[in-house]
Design an enzyme around this catalytic site. Sequence first.
Site, mmCIF file in Angstrom:
data_model
loop_
_atom_site.group_PDB
_atom_site.id
_atom_site.type_symbol
_atom_site.label_atom_id
_atom_site.label_comp_id
_atom_site.label_asym_id
_atom_site.label_seq_id
_atom_site.Cartn_x
_atom_site.Cartn_y
_atom_site.Cartn_z
ATOM 1 N N CYS A 56 0.815 -1.222 0.000
ATOM 2 C CA CYS A 56 0.000 0.000 0.000
ATOM 3 C C CYS A 56 0.843 1.264 0.000
ATOM 4 C CB CYS A 56 -0.901 0.042 1.233
ATOM 5 S SG CYS A 56 -1.450 -1.545 1.841
ATOM 6 N N ASP A 88 -3.588 -2.661 7.475
ATOM 7 C CA ASP A 88 -4.566 -3.603 8.002
ATOM 8 C C ASP A 88 -4.371 -5.030 7.503
ATOM 9 O OD1 ASP A 88 -5.497 -1.349 9.176
ATOM 10 O OD2 ASP A 88 -7.516 -1.457 8.359
ATOM 11 N N LYS A 131 -6.203 3.717 7.213
ATOM 12 C CA LYS A 131 -6.336 4.789 8.198
ATOM 13 C C LYS A 131 -5.463 5.991 7.871
ATOM 14 C CE LYS A 131 -8.918 1.776 9.964
ATOM 15 N NZ LYS A 131 -8.583 0.774 8.932
ATOM 16 N N CYS A 201 -5.246 -2.285 -1.448
ATOM 17 C CA CYS A 201 -6.171 -3.365 -1.816
ATOM 18 C C CYS A 201 -7.131 -2.907 -2.904
ATOM 19 C CB CYS A 201 -6.944 -3.830 -0.600
ATOM 20 S SG CYS A 201 -5.896 -4.553 0.686
ATOM 21 N N GLU A 451 -10.843 -4.698 13.349
ATOM 22 C CA GLU A 451 -11.633 -5.239 12.246
ATOM 23 C C GLU A 451 -11.673 -6.762 12.355
ATOM 24 O OE1 GLU A 451 -9.868 -3.819 8.653
ATOM 25 O OE2 GLU A 451 -10.666 -1.798 8.894
ATOM 26 N N SER A 477 -13.541 -4.828 8.071
ATOM 27 C CA SER A 477 -12.788 -4.369 6.921
ATOM 28 C C SER A 477 -13.750 -3.960 5.823
ATOM 29 C CB SER A 477 -11.877 -5.495 6.420
ATOM 30 O OG SER A 477 -11.403 -5.216 5.133
#
Length: 574
Positions: A56, A88, A131, A201, A451, A477
């Site tokens: 990411c 995450d 986040k 993602c 999550e 999520s």
Amino acid sequence: MDAKVFDKSRLPSRHVTVGPERAPHRSYYYAMGLKQEDIDKPFVGVATTWNEAAPCNIALGRQAQAAKRGVQSAGGTAREFTTITVTDGIAMGHDGMKSSLVSREVIADSVELTMRGHCYDALVGLAGCDKSLPGLMMAMVRLNVPAVFMYGGSILPGRFRGKDVTVVDVFEAVGQYQAGKLDVESLHELECVACPSAGSCGGQFTANTMACVSEAIGLALPASSGAPAPYESRDEYAVKSGEAVMNLLRLNLRPRQIVTRKALENAATVVAASGGSTNAALHLPAIAHECGISFDLHDVATIFKKTPYIADLKPGGRYVAKDMYEAGGVPILMKTLLDGGFLHGDCITVTGRTIAENLEDVVFPTNQDVIRPVTNPISKTGGVVGLRGNIAPQGAIVKVAGMKRLQFSGPARCFDTEEACFAAVQAKQYKAGDVFVIRYEGPRGGPGMREMLATTAAIYGQGMGEQVALITDGRFSGATRGFCIGHVGPEAAVGGPIALLRDGDMIHIDADKGTLEVAVSAAELEARRKNWKPRRTNYQSGALYKYALSVGDAEKGAVTHPGGAAETHVYADL
């Protein structure tokens, strides 16, 4: 652009660059290779959440260099810095997830402190994982210096046995393996191809949801969120973002002039229309809170209820972020919403123009089916729904995009941690019709509001995704699908009704009516309350301890300070 057009007597950087008394400060800048002409220009912070934790964030360093070129070409002096991010996908399914939501606050706080400490005049923020996007946007409106946000871009889809896949397919494959439906060799083959590039993602999970929000709320350049991370066009948008922030400085156009209540409503509309992540119902109130605007979960849910669901994106739909980009991206989604009367077109944006002006020349393409026109929606109401009832007086949230049934009733199966529920799922100690209850996972109780993707994905992998439901005071999520209800408030840690549920209690969920109820009388719930005792978490020091002491309810965004309404000054005016 000539630096002389900027009056430094009104910019924060005057405190570190102007006058004989600032000679010691300037000596540091000379040490880093700056010249007097650089010091005389506005200082622009270029903040990223670059790290090597996950794909990411890995492309953000490259994009930051492009943003700096844009700043410098437009008459500014760029000062790059990085902050943390908790990814995450790596943190999921274990105690590391407790750090995820907390990282949003740390990102906002650390950017604020860096900007304040070094007196930067403007901000370009680049983020990748979930986040980090709201964290940077919160910092922008908190500081209220001219600012432009840019998303680092999505990952390219993987390819497995003839179909596009994302990391969610890997999470669900774990459940298939546990159910004996997939062998370990196939699982390994899938994990090796699911994530083939840098980027966040690929479905309409939290990162891409908040990327869409950045455009809809007006803090990002139109179309800047679309291109996947590896594409060179991302660097072009980074350059333009750097140039744009200098234009905002010249215009003195600040984030709180952009992030108004109407802009927040636009953002919620785009979330609903795209079947976005339920996490947006936390992040939009938190961004609003920084501005001193009251905009809570129920305000978000009101927008969701009247917005058509029109983008056929995973996890509920068929397509990934790259497909949406190739169909025309967020501007296409916003164009049909604007034409249908669902957006406020008069909201100003970082272009210096309004939403309507930005979209004026956009033509909705009819040769694609990723995004439908509002006249032919997938469903007439949004892909995310707010719920309320005697289990959740403060509300709850559920993503209904792609779901066939909107009502569910069944007996409660109560667990006081995600791990306990996950163990029961692994052992298949449940039956069709059950309603899993995972509590003490809220902002205070976790602490950190984890999550539950590992659990929900395992349920789907076992083929039971449509046959059970799950409610929690934690989160889900953006990749979660099925009847999974999060943000139940008040949370169990403060004695909310979810703490009083018992195995076998009949729970009734109606996402059509927006209700979440347990068939237990108020008198019985009150009798149970008298026997309830608060629980002590294992986190009695450190960052999670401090977070648990300061964090508020999910209903208001799980924020940790009084926000813009309590301010006596704004950084930008110091």
